[in-house]
Motif scaffolding. Structure first.
Motif, short mmCIF file in Angstrom:
data_model
loop_
_atom_site.label_atom_id
_atom_site.label_comp_id
_atom_site.label_asym_id
_atom_site.label_seq_id
_atom_site.Cartn_x
_atom_site.Cartn_y
_atom_site.Cartn_z
N PRO A 168 0.83 -1.06 -0.16
CA PRO A 168 0.07 0.01 -0.06
C PRO A 168 0.85 1.32 -0.18
O PRO A 168 0.39 2.24 -0.40
CB PRO A 168 -0.87 -0.26 1.42
N TYR A 169 2.18 1.40 0.41
CA TYR A 169 2.97 2.48 0.54
C TYR A 169 3.85 2.08 -0.79
O TYR A 169 4.82 3.04 -0.83
CB TYR A 169 3.69 2.41 1.62
N GLY A 170 3.73 1.36 -1.60
CA GLY A 170 4.55 1.46 -2.91
C GLY A 170 5.58 0.34 -2.70
O GLY A 170 5.98 -0.08 -1.52
N ARG A 171 5.90 -0.25 -3.66
CA ARG A 171 6.97 -1.40 -3.62
C ARG A 171 8.02 -0.97 -3.16
O ARG A 171 8.81 -0.04 -3.98
CB ARG A 171 7.03 -2.41 -4.82
N ASP A 172 8.75 -1.37 -2.12
CA ASP A 172 9.98 -1.10 -1.71
C ASP A 172 10.96 -2.08 -1.84
O ASP A 172 10.86 -3.21 -1.30
CB ASP A 172 9.87 -1.03 -0.03
N VAL A 173 11.92 -1.90 -2.96
CA VAL A 173 12.78 -2.90 -3.52
C VAL A 173 13.78 -3.37 -2.66
O VAL A 173 14.10 -4.55 -2.77
CB VAL A 173 13.44 -2.46 -5.04
N SER A 174 14.18 -2.25 -1.75
CA SER A 174 14.94 -2.88 -0.52
C SER A 174 14.16 -4.08 0.30
O SER A 174 15.04 -4.83 1.07
CB SER A 174 15.57 -1.63 0.12
N ASP A 175 13.16 -4.22 0.34
CA ASP A 175 12.27 -5.19 1.00
C ASP A 175 11.77 -6.33 0.28
O ASP A 175 11.79 -7.15 0.98
CB ASP A 175 10.98 -4.14 1.88
N THR A 176 11.35 -6.05 -0.94
CA THR A 176 10.60 -7.23 -1.44
C THR A 176 11.12 -7.24 -2.92
O THR A 176 10.79 -8.31 -3.81
CB THR A 176 9.12 -6.63 -1.88
N GLY A 177 12.47 -6.93 -2.96
CA GLY A 177 13.15 -7.23 -4.34
C GLY A 177 12.89 -6.54 -5.43
O GLY A 177 11.93 -5.55 -5.46
N PHE A 178 13.71 -6.16 -6.68
CA PHE A 178 13.18 -5.69 -7.90
C PHE A 178 12.50 -6.67 -8.63
O PHE A 178 12.35 -7.61 -8.82
CB PHE A 178 14.76 -5.55 -8.50
N PRO A 179 11.78 -5.68 -9.62
CA PRO A 179 10.87 -6.38 -10.54
C PRO A 179 11.90 -7.62 -11.26
O PRO A 179 12.78 -7.38 -11.75
CB PRO A 179 10.40 -5.45 -11.68
N MET A 180 10.99 -8.85 -11.35
CA MET A 180 11.91 -10.01 -12.16
C MET A 180 11.66 -9.64 -13.59
O MET A 180 10.46 -9.80 -14.25
CB MET A 180 11.39 -11.27 -11.41
N ARG A 181 12.83 -9.79 -14.27
CA ARG A 181 12.78 -9.82 -15.76
C ARG A 181 12.95 -11.27 -16.26
O ARG A 181 14.00 -11.89 -16.29
CB ARG A 181 13.97 -8.98 -16.29
N LEU A 182 11.83 -11.88 -16.64
CA LEU A 182 12.02 -13.13 -17.04
C LEU A 182 12.39 -13.67 -18.32
O LEU A 182 13.35 -14.65 -18.30
CB LEU A 182 10.29 -13.90 -16.99
N CYS A 183 12.39 -12.66 -19.37
CA CYS A 183 13.05 -12.92 -20.70
C CYS A 183 14.59 -13.01 -20.23
O CYS A 183 15.29 -13.76 -20.90
CB CYS A 183 12.68 -11.78 -21.68
N GLU A 184 15.07 -12.15 -19.50
CA GLU A 184 16.61 -11.87 -19.35
C GLU A 184 17.07 -12.91 -18.44
O GLU A 184 17.90 -13.65 -18.63
CB GLU A 184 16.67 -10.59 -18.44
#
Lengths: 255, 352
Positions: free
Chosen positions: A146-162
């Protein structure tokens, strides 16, 4: 009224159950048209995931099975091994494919099963109401972020193709977008190419389609597309990540 | 029948499955079923079959789901913790009305437990195991021969009723060697073209396999249909064996699988001392032979259930006996197996 192009035979007459402005309908149509053009509707088996497209069994005119959350690539493996003469594709969203089904996705790709995985990435869990997906963007709000994705807590978006293109064996990996008519036409080429590769027994094809979720993003469809262009495409760049069959053909030509 | 060969239970059930026409096998390694997966790895390629070591038990059972949906004879095997992981898939296979065979070579639990034989997964096996309102027919062998014979039997039941079927062995039956004979002929596969995917009989014969019914009334109807099938299974497939029944015994022993072997030896040993015991061995754990156990318990002073667990089947025995006489329990946890002397003395305690 002039009908320029009717409904594809690759889809049934059932009314789509998706929200207004949702791009699943477009993705469905691209697959339906490709099946029709390749003449493979009757010999194709589609796999519906868990998520908004769980009802895909109502829409694709080929045989379809609905399977457990994330397990479509494993089910596809069993199918393709049982019926190597059939074309098998999965249709999965980002939660299904990149969270709960990561292992099945990576291993099916690593074995380069002769299947196509259609991956519709809209950075959210649509059906359950907009929770955070593995592809949710940094700072993007979700009902479970609800406060926005905090990448330090939940990781960075996963790039599946890469991630998948690091594997040796997959045949074809491309990321396309459904955000404009021009991009949709390009996406169609990728969808058809993937199914053609499977018809030719070339191994695993993986086509990621950048999509939107106006309902859960809280935007109108046009704004959602704009937003996706500005925010998703920098993180999920479009392009061909792997095309072994094309490379091999090129090499042969050079010889 | 062919000639007798000495085989481990794990190998015998694998060989019997191949002889019965199973050409698709997906599994993940786990002790004490390793000989089974290894046998399949060796033999499947020789019969143009599919052997695939999956990335997990979860993946393996979903590969089974995919192959079953295409109408081929397909099998997987695992042991207790691995079967826990397969439960999601088993629930979907049951709900989707697909035939498949799952071999469970059980081990000690809960948790990682150990690799010794235990019967502590009786509840999991006989009560559906996964989520939802469903059952899985469960076959319990007590010899290597029976383990092998149950492979074709499991395929036949699976195809007749369109259901997953579990063969519930244990580490003892999987690992021990006994002479086994394989029949020359096996039941042919039932034609799946009515429902299988990729099997259109006409251009418009589109097949859908699904377990999602958003409308509660539709799911209600589907579940009721499933339970009508279960009634048929109960009527036609309930199996059990009795031993020393006409001896005028005052006591009835109930045991299945490996525990029944030990119990049988105790019946013989006590007979020599002049003590008669009747024995009933459920062969199908679901459907459970409630009527047969009730019948066998009639007029008995006591019923004694013997299990390699802290007591799970004993609940079914109590349901069957329904208060007609006392039901006692002898069990062991941890994968410790009774010695014949030990079981004799434990039974003696219960009846003295």
């Amino acid at each position: 009224m002039t009908v320029f192009k009717g409904r594809t035979k690759g889809l049934t007459d059932a009314k789509l159950s998706y929200c207004p402005g949702c791009l699943h309908g477009v993705a469905h149509r691209l697959i339906g048209e490709s099946m029709e053009e390749l003449g493979i509707i009757e010999k194709t088996i589609g796999i519906a995931p868990v998520g908004c497209s769980v009802f895909a069994y109502n829409f694709f005119a080929c045989d379809v099975i609905q399977v457990p959350h994330g397990r479509a690539p494993a089910v596809a493996t069993g199918m393709h091994r049982a019926r190597p003469d059939r074309i098998v594709f999965t249709y999965q969203g980002d939660g299904d494919l990149a969270a709960i089904g990561t292992a099945e996705t990576i291993h099916a790709a690593n074995r380069s099963e002769n299947i196509t995985i259609f991956f519709v990435n809209n950075a959210t869990y649509g059906m359950t109401g907009g929770q955070m997906a593995p592809t949710t963007l940094p700072g993007m709000k979700a009902t479970t972020a609800p406060y926005g994705r905090d990448v330090s807590d939940t990781g960075f978006p996963m790039r599946l193709c890469e991630i998948l293109s690091q594997l040796e064996m997959p045949n074809y990996i491309e990321r396309v977008s459904l955000l404009s008519p021009k991009e949709i036409l390009k996406a169609k080429k990728a969808v058809k190419k993937a199914l053609q590769y499977n018809t030719d027994g070339k191994g695993l094809s993986f086509v990621e389609m950048i999509s939107t979720c106006p309902t859960n993003w809280g935007m109108d469809p046009l704004k959602a597309r704009e937003w996706a262009r500005e925010n998703m495409l920098p993180i999920f760049p479009l392009g061909v990540f792997k095309d072994r069959a094309a490379e091999e053909a090129k090499e042969k030509e050079a010889e | 029948m062919g000639k007798k060969v000495l085989m481990k239970g794990n190998e015998a059930v694998a060989e019997a499955a191949i002889l019965a026409g199973c050409r698709h096998y997906f599994a993940y390694p786990i002790t004490p079923q390793s000989e089974l997966i290894e046998y399949m790895a060796k033999k499947m390629p020789l019969v143009d079959g599919t052997f695939l070591q999956a990335e997990s038990e979860v993946a393996a059972i979903n590969m089974v789901l995919g192959a079953a949906a295409c109408g081929v004879r397909v099998m997987t095997s695992s042991s207790s913790p691995g079967i826990s992981l397969k439960q999601e898939g088993i629930s979907y296979i049951a709900a989707s009305r697909l035939p498949a065979v799952i071999v469970n070579v059980t081990r000690g639990g809960p948790g990682l437990g150990n690799i010794a034989p235990m019967q502590c997964d009786y509840f999991q096996a006989t009560r559906g195991g996964g989520h939802g309102d469903y059952y899985t027919p469960v076959l319990s062998p007590s010899t290597v021969q029976e383990f092998a014979d149950m492979a074709p039997m499991a395929f036949e039941i699976a195809e007749k009723y369109l259901t997953p079927v579990m063969i519930l062995g244990d580490g003892m039956l999987g690992q021990m060697m006994e002479p086994v004979e394989f029949p020359d002929a096996y039941p042919p596969q039932k034609d799946p073209s009515e429902w299988a995917l990729g099997a259109r009989r006409t251009p418009d014969d589109r097949h859908i396999i699904n377990s999602l019914y958003i409308d509660p009334y539709v799911l209600q109807e589907k579940t009721e249909t499933l339970f009508k099938v279960y009634e048929e299974i109960k009527k036609n497939e309930t199996r059990f064996e009795t031993y020393n029944m006409d001896s005028g015994a005052k006591y009835l022993i109930v045991a299945h699988g490996t525990a029944a072997r030990v119990a049988k030896s105790a019946v013989d040993a006590l007979k020599e001392e002049g003590v008669e015991l009747a024995l009933i061995r459920p062969i199908t754990l679901w459907p459970y032979p409630y009527d047969a156990v009730a019948e066998a318990a009639k007029g008995k002073e006591k019923v004694i259930t013997i299990e390699l667990s802290m007591g799970q089947m004993v609940e079914d025995v109590k349901l069957a006996v329904c208060g007609e006489c006392p039901v006692e329990f002898i069990g062991k946890a941890g994968g410790v197996v009774f010695t014949p002397e030990e079981i004799v003395s434990l039974i003696r305690e219960k009846i003295s």
